[in-house]
Enzyme design. Structure first.
Site, short mmCIF file in Angstrom:
data_model
loop_
_atom_site.label_atom_id
_atom_site.label_comp_id
_atom_site.label_asym_id
_atom_site.label_seq_id
_atom_site.Cartn_x
_atom_site.Cartn_y
_atom_site.Cartn_z
N ASP A 95 0.69 -1.17 0.05
CA ASP A 95 -0.05 0.07 -0.09
C ASP A 95 0.98 1.57 -0.11
O ASP A 95 2.13 0.98 0.14
CB ASP A 95 -1.04 -0.01 1.13
CG ASP A 95 -0.14 0.08 2.54
OD1 ASP A 95 0.71 0.74 2.79
OD2 ASP A 95 -0.42 -1.04 3.31
N HIS A 110 8.48 -5.31 -1.64
CA HIS A 110 7.32 -6.18 -2.06
C HIS A 110 6.71 -5.58 -3.21
O HIS A 110 5.60 -6.11 -3.56
CB HIS A 110 6.54 -6.76 -1.02
CG HIS A 110 7.08 -7.81 -0.41
ND1 HIS A 110 6.57 -8.35 0.85
CD2 HIS A 110 8.34 -8.31 -0.07
CE1 HIS A 110 7.28 -8.96 1.59
NE2 HIS A 110 8.50 -9.03 0.98
N CYS A 118 5.67 -4.05 -17.31
CA CYS A 118 5.39 -4.92 -18.32
C CYS A 118 6.43 -5.89 -18.69
O CYS A 118 7.51 -5.76 -18.46
CB CYS A 118 5.77 -4.00 -19.77
SG CYS A 118 5.51 -4.73 -21.30
N CYS A 137 0.70 -1.71 -22.98
CA CYS A 137 2.20 -1.17 -22.41
C CYS A 137 2.34 0.25 -22.92
O CYS A 137 2.40 0.42 -24.24
CB CYS A 137 3.47 -1.88 -22.56
SG CYS A 137 4.76 -1.05 -22.02
N GLY A 177 5.69 -3.84 13.35
CA GLY A 177 4.73 -4.63 12.66
C GLY A 177 5.01 -5.71 11.53
O GLY A 177 4.22 -5.99 10.82
N THR A 178 6.16 -6.27 12.02
CA THR A 178 6.63 -7.46 10.97
C THR A 178 6.59 -8.76 12.09
O THR A 178 6.69 -8.52 13.06
CB THR A 178 7.90 -7.16 10.48
OG1 THR A 178 9.05 -7.67 11.66
CG2 THR A 178 8.16 -5.73 9.73
N ALA A 221 1.50 0.03 17.05
CA ALA A 221 2.33 1.15 16.74
C ALA A 221 1.81 2.38 16.91
O ALA A 221 2.51 3.58 17.16
CB ALA A 221 3.00 0.60 15.55
ZN ZN Z 1 6.37 -2.89 -22.54
#
Ligand code: ZN
Length: 240
Positions: A95, A110, A118, A137, A177-178, A221
């Site tokens: 996010d 991540h 693409c 693309c 928070g892991t 947290a």
């Molecule tokens: Zn492309």
């Protein structure tokens, strides 16, 4: 522990987003928004049913767009603005709550929900709109090769050169928070410690790599991190 640090690295995981109402990736039932994680977060799942995977991330995008950063994200902004040292963030979250809070130097290991890559030419494009199997693309103009820019199981993490440099350089490593079970991120603390950093974790419950941290602060947290930031800034100002 020291009180003035030159380089602080903060690793954030699902826990910090959960406090903003976003579902954690690995919930106890193995589902992510009612989908099997293997179906929506693996290359095999994507090859098998790209339309389903696109739908999943398009829906998640709407949820993320609505979510608001919480007090922990905002405390990072304050730390970056008022602390006399460099503060960087490596996040496992896809996010954009760190960005919404105004955080700088954010590395999404991540990937990010608001990007697509693409598979033909490698170009990454930013989009909050829907991406599907018919998306063209904008770079190589090939249709149907876009993939959400999310690191699926078995794929390499992103920004790792930068994150490894930050791990070697940091003198304070903070984890928020892991779970401490998803490698290689779970091993970051070990690297930081090896290079001499103090290590602190902010967590709801005991984590799998708990023993690698010098200090543990338990609780939400959003409640525990802001006072820690205030204290850090206060000490640094006193010593300046
Ligand atoms: Zn492309």
């Amino acid at each position: 522990m020291n009180s003035t640090y030159k380089n602080i690295l903060i690793l954030t995981g699902a826990g910090i987003s959960a406090e903003s109402g976003l579902s954690t990736f690995r919930s106890s039932n193995g589902l992510w928004n009612n989908h099997r994680v293997e179906d929506v977060a693996s290359i095999e799942g994507f090859e098998c049913n790209p339309a389903l995977v696109h739908d999943f991330y398009n829906e998640l995008k709407i949820e993320v767009a609505k979510a608001k950063p919480n007090a922990a994200h905002l405390a990072i902004t304050k730390l970056q603005q008022e602390y006399p040292g460099q503060v960087s963030i490596a996040t496992q979250n896809v996010d954009t709550l760190h960005e919404k809070a105004g955080n700088q130097n954010v590395y999404h290991i991540h990937g990010q929900i608001n990007q697509a890559v693409c598979l033909n030419c490698g170009q990454v494009m930013e989009t909050w709109g829907d991406v599907d199997t018919e998306t063209t693309c904008p770079h190589c103009h090939i249709m149907g090769m876009m993939k959400p820019n999310i690191v699926f199981f078995g794929e390499n993490l992103l920004c790792m050169d930068k994150v490894e440099e930050l791990l070697r350089r940091c003198d304070l490593f903070i984890s928020i928070g892991t779970s401490g079970v998803v490698y290689p991120a779970a091993g970051f603390v070990q690297t930081a410690k090896y290079y001499g950093a103090d290590t602190i974790e902010f967590t709801l419950e005991t984590t799998a790599n708990n023993f690698l941290f010098d200090k543990h602060i338990y609780g939400k947290a959003g409640e525990t991190f802001p006072p820690f930031v205030d204290e850090l800034i206060k000490k640094a100002k006193k010593e300046a």
